[in-house]
Design a protein around this motif. Structure first.
Motif, short mmCIF file in Angstrom:
data_model
loop_
_atom_site.label_atom_id
_atom_site.label_comp_id
_atom_site.label_asym_id
_atom_site.label_seq_id
_atom_site.Cartn_x
_atom_site.Cartn_y
_atom_site.Cartn_z
N MET A 1 50.05 100.61 37.60
CA MET A 1 48.39 100.66 37.41
C MET A 1 47.77 99.47 37.76
N LEU A 2 46.58 99.48 38.22
CA LEU A 2 45.57 98.56 38.27
C LEU A 2 44.64 98.49 36.78
N LEU A 3 44.49 97.48 36.18
CA LEU A 3 43.76 97.51 34.98
C LEU A 3 42.78 96.06 35.07
N ILE A 4 41.59 96.45 34.42
CA ILE A 4 40.57 95.46 34.22
C ILE A 4 39.76 95.68 32.98
N SER A 5 39.31 95.00 32.33
CA SER A 5 38.68 95.11 31.08
C SER A 5 37.41 94.45 31.00
N TYR A 6 36.59 94.66 30.17
CA TYR A 6 35.22 94.36 30.32
C TYR A 6 34.65 94.09 28.88
N ASP A 7 34.10 92.83 28.73
CA ASP A 7 33.60 92.35 27.11
C ASP A 7 32.34 91.97 27.27
N PRO A 8 31.25 92.21 26.57
CA PRO A 8 30.08 91.63 26.85
C PRO A 8 29.71 90.06 26.80
N VAL A 9 30.91 89.17 26.24
CA VAL A 9 30.88 87.89 26.37
C VAL A 9 31.45 87.50 27.71
N SER A 10 32.76 87.76 28.22
CA SER A 10 33.48 87.14 29.15
C SER A 10 33.26 88.10 30.48
N GLY A 11 32.67 89.21 30.23
CA GLY A 11 32.54 90.01 31.64
C GLY A 11 33.88 90.69 31.84
N TRP A 12 34.09 90.89 33.18
CA TRP A 12 35.36 91.58 33.73
C TRP A 12 36.42 90.67 33.87
N SER A 13 37.52 90.95 32.99
CA SER A 13 38.72 90.22 33.02
C SER A 13 39.57 89.93 34.44
N VAL A 14 40.45 89.17 34.59
CA VAL A 14 41.33 88.84 35.87
C VAL A 14 42.02 89.97 35.99
N PRO A 15 41.88 90.86 37.04
CA PRO A 15 42.52 92.10 37.32
C PRO A 15 44.09 92.05 37.20
N GLU A 16 44.92 93.05 36.74
CA GLU A 16 46.20 93.09 36.71
C GLU A 16 46.84 93.96 37.29
N ILE A 17 48.06 93.84 37.68
CA ILE A 17 48.96 95.25 38.16
C ILE A 17 50.05 95.30 37.53
N LYS A 18 50.07 96.32 36.73
CA LYS A 18 51.45 96.44 35.76
C LYS A 18 51.93 97.93 35.87
N PRO A 19 53.28 97.84 35.21
CA PRO A 19 53.97 99.47 35.29
C PRO A 19 52.94 100.35 34.43
N TYR A 20 53.02 101.52 34.98
CA TYR A 20 52.43 102.73 34.41
C TYR A 20 52.78 102.76 32.86
N GLY A 21 51.81 102.91 31.95
CA GLY A 21 52.08 103.16 30.71
C GLY A 21 50.64 103.46 29.85
N ARG A 87 45.21 96.69 47.54
CA ARG A 87 46.13 95.76 47.40
C ARG A 87 47.30 96.94 46.41
N LEU A 88 46.78 97.55 45.62
CA LEU A 88 47.69 98.42 44.72
C LEU A 88 48.49 99.39 45.52
N VAL A 89 47.45 100.20 46.56
CA VAL A 89 48.15 101.03 47.55
C VAL A 89 49.30 100.52 48.30
N THR A 90 48.94 99.33 48.90
CA THR A 90 49.89 98.47 49.74
C THR A 90 51.14 98.08 48.96
N LEU A 91 50.86 97.73 47.89
CA LEU A 91 52.29 97.54 46.81
C LEU A 91 53.13 98.64 46.63
N GLU A 92 52.47 99.76 46.38
CA GLU A 92 53.27 100.95 46.14
C GLU A 92 53.15 101.91 47.22
N LYS A 93 53.36 101.35 48.46
CA LYS A 93 53.40 102.17 49.94
C LYS A 93 54.61 103.03 49.83
N ARG A 94 55.61 102.61 49.17
CA ARG A 94 56.86 103.46 49.34
C ARG A 94 56.62 104.76 48.88
#
Ligand SMILES: *Cc1c(COP(=O)(O)O)cnc(C)c1O
Length: 343
Positions: A1-21, A87-94
């Motif tokens: 899964m692709l995950l990005i979080s937002y907080d009002p001080v630092s804005g959007w975080s560096v995106p992460e692709i990590k195992p589904y969970g 990027r996520l779809v390409t990574l999980e193309k199989r």
């Protein structure tokens, strides 16, 4: 899964692709208390050259931006999100099935994660995107749906949120859907107002085809008045229908046949009148999951409106659109850049 979080001080975080969970959320999170949840539904396909493809994904991204704005979630850069999804779809193309009718379903989601007692906009958020292989909606070929016309409960209303893909639009439909199923109907035909306007079928947009006096066809779908979800499949069906026969001919439709598209109100009494005059040729629901689903009958106030039966399940326009759209999605037919490669 692709995950990005937002907080009002630092804005959007560096995106992460990590195992589904599972996600860890504060029990007072805005999404859990106030349904600050929006989503999209998209699919990836493998093209003839082996590269993954998306179908008009910028349309989904634009709709997601509008949904975020509607529930006052923080704005995001949808072009950047699309790059990440590719990027996520390409990574999980199989995981993209290649059998006809199969695809990889993509579910971009944004939730409000502000944890507070106050009923107010969420200034914290999370974007995540998960994937799942999916098979055809109809395993054994299109089977005409039976619909129950419902007007005592409504899916959407003027000034409401039905024109956005917000999580809160869907759970109120679960009970009516269960009641319709208990009466032997597959889906609900959502009606609205005194004149019993047809709005949507379950979570699909709806089209009807009516024969004109000159033998050509009117192709009608309800206008986007705020109660109708602006479907990508709906827009694509309108564009392809409008292009026949001048700019392209749809599969197995005569080039001499003129198709007149209309976005306008459509009422149950009109459907009954056309059916009695023998002019109601076909009706179908459209959406990403099913592409095109034939409608076989509509139960309304104790009467059943029965539509003409077609050998292939779908009528001539429904099957033409299904065929052409699936060809475009798989990169087998080029049309206005609708199919976008991920690599
Ligand atoms: C998603 C959805 C549709 C179909 O939209 P597409 O972009 O074609 O998948 C239609 N109606 C409702 C209510 C929806 O949620």
């Amino acid at each position: 899964m692709l995950l990005i979080s937002y907080d009002p001080v630092s804005g959007w975080s560096v995106p992460e692709i990590k195992p589904y969970g599972p996600l860890a959320l504060d029990p007072m999170s805005s999404c859990l208390q106030y349904a600050t949840t929006i989503f999209e539904g998209m699919k990836a396909y493998i093209g003839p050259d082996g590269t993954p493809r998306l179908f008009r994904p910028e349309q989904n991204m634009a709709r997601l931006e509008r949904s975020a704005e509607r529930v006052a979630l923080p704005p995001f850069n949808s072009a950047e999100l699309l790059t990440l999804i590719k990027r996520l779809v390409t990574l999980e193309k199989r995981w993209i099935p290649t059998l006809p009718g199969y695809s990889l379903y993509i579910r971009p989601t944004i939730i409000g994660t502000r944890a507070a007692l106050g009923v107010a906009a969420s200034d914290h958020a999370m974007i995540y995107v998960v994937l799942s292989p999916t098979g055809p909606y109809f395993r054994t070929g299109p089977k005409p749906l039976s619909l129950l016309g419902v007007s005592d409960t409504v899916r959407a209303w003027p000034g409401g949120t039905g024109g956005h893909k917000l999580g809160l639009n869907y759970s109120p439909g679960f009970l009516p859907q269960r009641l319709a199923a208990q009466q032997g109907y597959d889906q609900i035909l959502w009606l609205f107002g005194e004149d019993k306007r047809v709005t949507e079928v379950g979570a699909m947009n709806v089209f009807v085809v009516v024969k004109r006096d000159d033998g050509n066809w009117d192709v009608i779908t309800p206008a986007l008045d705020g109660t109708i979800l602006p479907g990508v499949t709906r827009a694509s069906c309108l564009a392809l229908t409008g292009a026949h026969p001048e700019r392209t001919t749809l599969p197995n439709l005569p080039a001499a046949l003129k198709l007149h598209t209309h976005e306008r109100p459509l009422t149950m009494p009109e459907l009954f009148a056309w059916q009695q005059e023998g002019r109601l040729l076909e009706a179908f629901g459209v959406g990403t999951a099913v592409i095109v689903a034939p409608i076989g009958r509509i139960g309304f106030e104790g009467n059943d409106l029965v539509l003409p039966k077609h050998q292939a399940g779908l009528g001539p326009l429904g099957s033409a659109l299904w065929e052409r759209i699936t060809e475009i999605q798989r990169g087998q037919f080029e049309w206005e850049g609708w199919s976008v490669t991920c690599e």
